[in-house]
Motif scaffolding. Structure first.
Motif, PDB file in Angstrom:
ATOM      1  N   VAL A 420      38.670  49.013  71.225  1.00 56.12           N
ATOM      2  CA  VAL A 420      38.300  48.086  72.296  1.00 56.12           C
ATOM      3  C   VAL A 420      39.399  48.076  73.360  1.00 56.12           C
ATOM      4  N   ALA A 421      38.986  48.272  74.622  1.00 54.92           N
ATOM      5  CA  ALA A 421      39.938  48.248  75.736  1.00 54.92           C
ATOM      6  C   ALA A 421      39.984  46.870  76.378  1.00 54.92           C
ATOM      7  N   GLY A 435      42.281  46.240  71.454  1.00 50.77           N
ATOM      8  CA  GLY A 435      43.037  46.933  70.416  1.00 50.77           C
ATOM      9  C   GLY A 435      42.320  47.009  69.087  1.00 50.77           C
ATOM     10  N   ASP A 436      41.250  46.225  68.904  1.00 54.76           N
ATOM     11  CA  ASP A 436      40.465  46.309  67.666  1.00 54.76           C
ATOM     12  C   ASP A 436      39.815  47.694  67.559  1.00 54.76           C
ATOM     13  N   GLU A 437      39.889  48.282  66.380  1.00 53.55           N
ATOM     14  CA  GLU A 437      39.235  49.569  66.139  1.00 53.55           C
ATOM     15  C   GLU A 437      37.887  49.319  65.479  1.00 53.55           C
ATOM     16  N   MET A 438      36.823  49.793  66.102  1.00 52.32           N
ATOM     17  CA  MET A 438      35.480  49.610  65.564  1.00 52.32           C
ATOM     18  C   MET A 438      35.212  50.656  64.480  1.00 52.32           C
ATOM     19  N   VAL A 439      34.735  50.177  63.333  1.00 56.54           N
ATOM     20  CA  VAL A 439      34.547  51.069  62.189  1.00 56.54           C
ATOM     21  C   VAL A 439      33.076  51.233  61.819  1.00 56.54           C
ATOM     22  N   LYS A 440      32.361  50.133  61.715  1.00 57.95           N
ATOM     23  CA  LYS A 440      30.971  50.187  61.255  1.00 57.95           C
ATOM     24  C   LYS A 440      30.206  49.005  61.841  1.00 57.95           C
ATOM     25  N   ALA A 441      28.908  49.205  62.107  1.00 57.34           N
ATOM     26  CA  ALA A 441      28.076  48.128  62.651  1.00 57.34           C
ATOM     27  C   ALA A 441      26.750  48.076  61.919  1.00 57.34           C
ATOM     28  N   THR A 442      26.231  46.858  61.748  1.00 56.05           N
ATOM     29  CA  THR A 442      24.931  46.653  61.106  1.00 56.05           C
ATOM     30  C   THR A 442      24.087  45.727  61.968  1.00 56.05           C
ATOM     31  N   PHE A 469      24.878  40.590  65.058  1.00 57.49           N
ATOM     32  CA  PHE A 469      25.470  41.925  65.060  1.00 57.49           C
ATOM     33  C   PHE A 469      26.697  41.892  64.158  1.00 57.49           C
ATOM     34  N   ILE A 470      26.621  42.594  63.029  1.00 55.99           N
ATOM     35  CA  ILE A 470      27.724  42.601  62.058  1.00 55.99           C
ATOM     36  C   ILE A 470      28.628  43.784  62.361  1.00 55.99           C
ATOM     37  N   LEU A 471      29.871  43.484  62.692  1.00 56.45           N
ATOM     38  CA  LEU A 471      30.808  44.511  63.126  1.00 56.45           C
ATOM     39  C   LEU A 471      32.027  44.536  62.213  1.00 56.45           C
ATOM     40  N   GLU A 472      32.304  45.706  61.641  1.00 56.94           N
ATOM     41  CA  GLU A 472      33.501  45.890  60.820  1.00 56.94           C
ATOM     42  C   GLU A 472      34.581  46.534  61.694  1.00 56.94           C
ATOM     43  N   ILE A 473      35.746  45.923  61.685  1.00 54.42           N
ATOM     44  CA  ILE A 473      36.835  46.396  62.538  1.00 54.42           C
ATOM     45  C   ILE A 473      38.130  46.512  61.742  1.00 54.42           C
ATOM     46  N   ILE A 474      39.100  47.155  62.366  1.00 48.62           N
ATOM     47  CA  ILE A 474      40.474  47.136  61.858  1.00 48.62           C
ATOM     48  C   ILE A 474      41.346  46.555  62.969  1.00 48.62           C
ATOM     49  N   ARG A 475      42.084  45.502  62.631  1.00 49.11           N
ATOM     50  CA  ARG A 475      42.923  44.811  63.623  1.00 49.11           C
ATOM     51  C   ARG A 475      44.368  44.812  63.136  1.00 49.11           C
ATOM     52  N   LYS A 476      45.274  45.029  64.067  1.00 51.65           N
ATOM     53  CA  LYS A 476      46.685  44.960  63.722  1.00 51.65           C
ATOM     54  C   LYS A 476      47.141  43.506  63.712  1.00 51.65           C
ATOM     55  N   ASP A 478      50.522  41.360  62.642  1.00 55.86           N
ATOM     56  CA  ASP A 478      51.942  41.433  62.241  1.00 55.86           C
ATOM     57  C   ASP A 478      52.331  42.850  61.826  1.00 55.86           C
ATOM     58  N   GLY A 479      51.809  43.823  62.563  1.00 54.31           N
ATOM     59  CA  GLY A 479      52.164  45.215  62.297  1.00 54.31           C
ATOM     60  C   GLY A 479      51.348  45.879  61.201  1.00 54.31           C
ATOM     61  N   GLU A 480      50.476  45.111  60.518  1.00 52.46           N
ATOM     62  CA  GLU A 480      49.651  45.654  59.440  1.00 52.46           C
ATOM     63  C   GLU A 480      48.216  45.868  59.934  1.00 52.46           C
ATOM     64  N   ARG A 481      47.598  46.944  59.445  1.00 53.77           N
ATOM     65  CA  ARG A 481      46.184  47.195  59.768  1.00 53.77           C
ATOM     66  C   ARG A 481      45.309  46.417  58.787  1.00 53.77           C
ATOM     67  N   VAL A 482      44.566  45.459  59.298  1.00 52.28           N
ATOM     68  CA  VAL A 482      43.773  44.556  58.461  1.00 52.28           C
ATOM     69  C   VAL A 482      42.288  44.770  58.748  1.00 52.28           C
ATOM     70  N   ALA A 483      41.509  45.001  57.695  1.00 49.46           N
ATOM     71  CA  ALA A 483      40.055  45.171  57.829  1.00 49.46           C
ATOM     72  C   ALA A 483      39.389  43.806  57.937  1.00 49.46           C
ATOM     73  N   MET A 484      38.464  43.675  58.858  1.00 51.70           N
ATOM     74  CA  MET A 484      37.746  42.415  59.061  1.00 51.70           C
ATOM     75  C   MET A 484      36.273  42.695  59.300  1.00 51.70           C
ATOM     76  N   THR A 485      35.428  41.718  58.955  1.00 52.18           N
ATOM     77  CA  THR A 485      33.998  41.788  59.240  1.00 52.18           C
ATOM     78  C   THR A 485      33.619  40.604  60.123  1.00 52.18           C
TER      79      THR A 485
END
Length: 497
Positions: A420-421, A435-442, A469-476, A478-485
């Motif tokens: 995401v820009a 900065g969120d990275e889009m991984v999967k959508a339902t 719209f169910i969106l799975e992302i990876i967000r940084k 505190d420096g860690e890549r965290v998976a979120m839905t």
């Protein structure tokens, strides 16, 4: 009537054949091999075709007959010769179907070898090794010729193309057909959209009329009138409706099986159906040259520039192919043939709108058309064409692009990492961050891996306002890549002409 022994021999031979073929074709499943050899249908339909008439599998029949005792895995291993799949005791050099034919003849079968293949081997194609005949004939049953009538200075003129049946209600004789917008649009006519539209199915023809019969006379006599219910100028998609047709009710014509166009890979079989020169439906065959590219072309008015995401193929495409279907090796509808680039001297390629886009827009138009209870006062109602598309309110970019090689399938696919820009005011404002990275959508039970720039946009074409719209992302964090839905209510739409 076949005995249990005959069914057992036949079913065992099919399994032996499939297992042996897997040994010789590393990376392909038995189902893939069956498709390559002409089977048309889903993997489950293929598995069902291997069962006897009583619905039992070869393994179940083997156990019931007392000829085998053990697990299914042990039974599969028992099919191999002691020296292995291609060993002395695992292969006798005979054609597997000839062995089966000899077995059923001993049980009293009187038909010829060809009759046997047609009767006993569901889904097998006799005419060709690659299954083109089966696929092509199924494609023709889902295709139509399209003729659109408009007026210019009081004189009637006609444009022709093709179309594909995408929804129907056989009992009522109703069908929806997708074609190109430019097939039913004439920029030089008085009303631009076709006054009347007709279709003809494969096998129908213009019967000889009176000596001075016009094309319109022949269409009224031989073709079937349909209604243009909507379309999108900027996406070159239009939808036609056939209603209360007794001819369609009692015909073999049917809805096309729809492919997920995201699965298309370079080198796939490309079968195109069209109506070149208004001479009736015909088929050409080629391959997919590019799975997705963007092309700027003149729209249906021959003036406005529109950008389309398209599949490129080397299958022969000519004037009159517009609106016809692009089908894959399984006989599934993978796109709407849209354009051939006649602006250059380079031959050998044409384009099709991916099925995920074409079907999404068509379904959107059909749902709006069938909603007779709501009084709409939006821009779509005012313009009379186009559709409303749900939006997230974000801009994304390709952070990384690479080739992904699947060693098992033996194919290579382009994949992107989508980030995401910018987040604008809209549905996603409280959910998504730059900065969120889009991984999967339902959406409505349909799940897509987000590995191309177009994935989210294509999926949203199918959405209705207030869908989740169910969106799975990876967000940084505190420096860690965290998976979120994220579960995002789609509260915003935009009009697309």
């Amino acid at each position: 009537m076949r005995s249990k022994l005959t069914k057992l021999i036949g079913l065992l031979l099919i399994v032996i054949f499939c297992v042996s073929m897997m040994a010789c074709n590393q990376g392909k499943s038995a189902y893939d091999i069956a498709v390559d050899n002409g089977f048309v249908g889903t993997e489950q339909e293929w598995l069902d075709s291997l069962k006897g008439k009583d619905g039992k599998s070869a393994y179940e029949i083997a156990c019931d007959s007392g000829l085998f005792s053990g697990t299914e895995e042990e039974w599969l291993k028992a099919l191999n010769g002691k020296d292995g799949l291609d060993g002395v005791n695992g292969k006798d050099g005979k054609d597997i179907f000839e062995v089966w034919y000899e077995a059923v003849k001993e049980e009293g079968y009187k038909g010829s070898y060809s009759d046997f293949l047609l009767e006993y081997i569901k889904g097998t194609v006799i005419e060709t090794q690659d299954g083109t005949v089966n696929v092509a004939n199924n494609a023709l049953l889902s295709s139509v010729e399209v003729y659109a009538k408009s007026h210019k200075k009081g004189a009637a003129q006609f444009f022709s193309g093709g179309g594909t049946i995408i929804q129907d209600d056989k009992e009522s004789g109703t069908a929806y057909i997708v074609t190109n917008y430019h097939v039913i649009y004439d920029p030089e006519s008085e009303d631009t959209l076709a006054d009347d539209c007709y279709i003809m199915f494969y096998g129908m023809s213009f019967l000889k009329g009176e000596e001075n019969s016009t094309l319109e006379d022949m269409l009224k006599e031989n073709a079937i009138k349909v209604e243009v219910i909507g379309g999108s100028f900027t996406n070159d998609i239009a939808v036609l409706k056939l209603e209360n047709s007794d001819f369609y009710k009692n015909s073999p014509y049917k809805v096309a099986k729809i492919a997920n166009s995201d699965d298309i890979i370079v080198g796939d079989t490309a079968i195109t159906v069209g109506n070149p020169s208004s001479e009736g439906l015909s088929i050409t065959k080629g391959i997919i040259s590019v799975d997705s590219e963007y092309l700027e072309i003149a729209g249906a008015d021959d003036y406005t520039q529109v950008e389309l995401r398209l599949i490129r193929t080397d299958s022969d495409i000519n004037h009159g192919n517009s609106g016809g279907g692009l089908f894959n090796s399984k006989g599934e509808f993978a796109g709407v043939v849209s354009v051939r680039d006649f602006s250059t001297n380079i031959d050998g390629f044409g384009y099709a709108i991916p099925s995920n886009v074409a079907i999404g827009i068509s379904n959107n138009i059909i749902k709006r058309y069938e909603d007779k209870d709501t009084v709409y006062e939006d821009e779509l109602a005012k313009e009379g064409f186009g559709f409303n598309k749900c939006t997230l309110g974000v801009e994304v970019y390709v952070a990384e692009s690479f080739a992904d090689y699947d060693e098992i399938e033996g194919v290579v696919r382009i994949k992107n990492r989508i980030v995401v820009a910018t987040v604008h005011e809209g549905a996603a404002q409280s959910f998504i961050q730059p900065g969120d990275e889009m991984v999967k959508a339902t959406l409505n039970g349909v799940t897509r891996d987000i590995n191309r720039l177009f994935t989210v946009s294509d999926l949203l074409v199918n959405a209705e306002k207030d869908d989740i719209f169910i969106l799975e992302i990876i967000r940084k964090v505190d420096g860690e890549r965290v998976a979120m839905t994220l579960e995002i209510p789609l509260i915003n739409t935009t009009y697309v002409m």
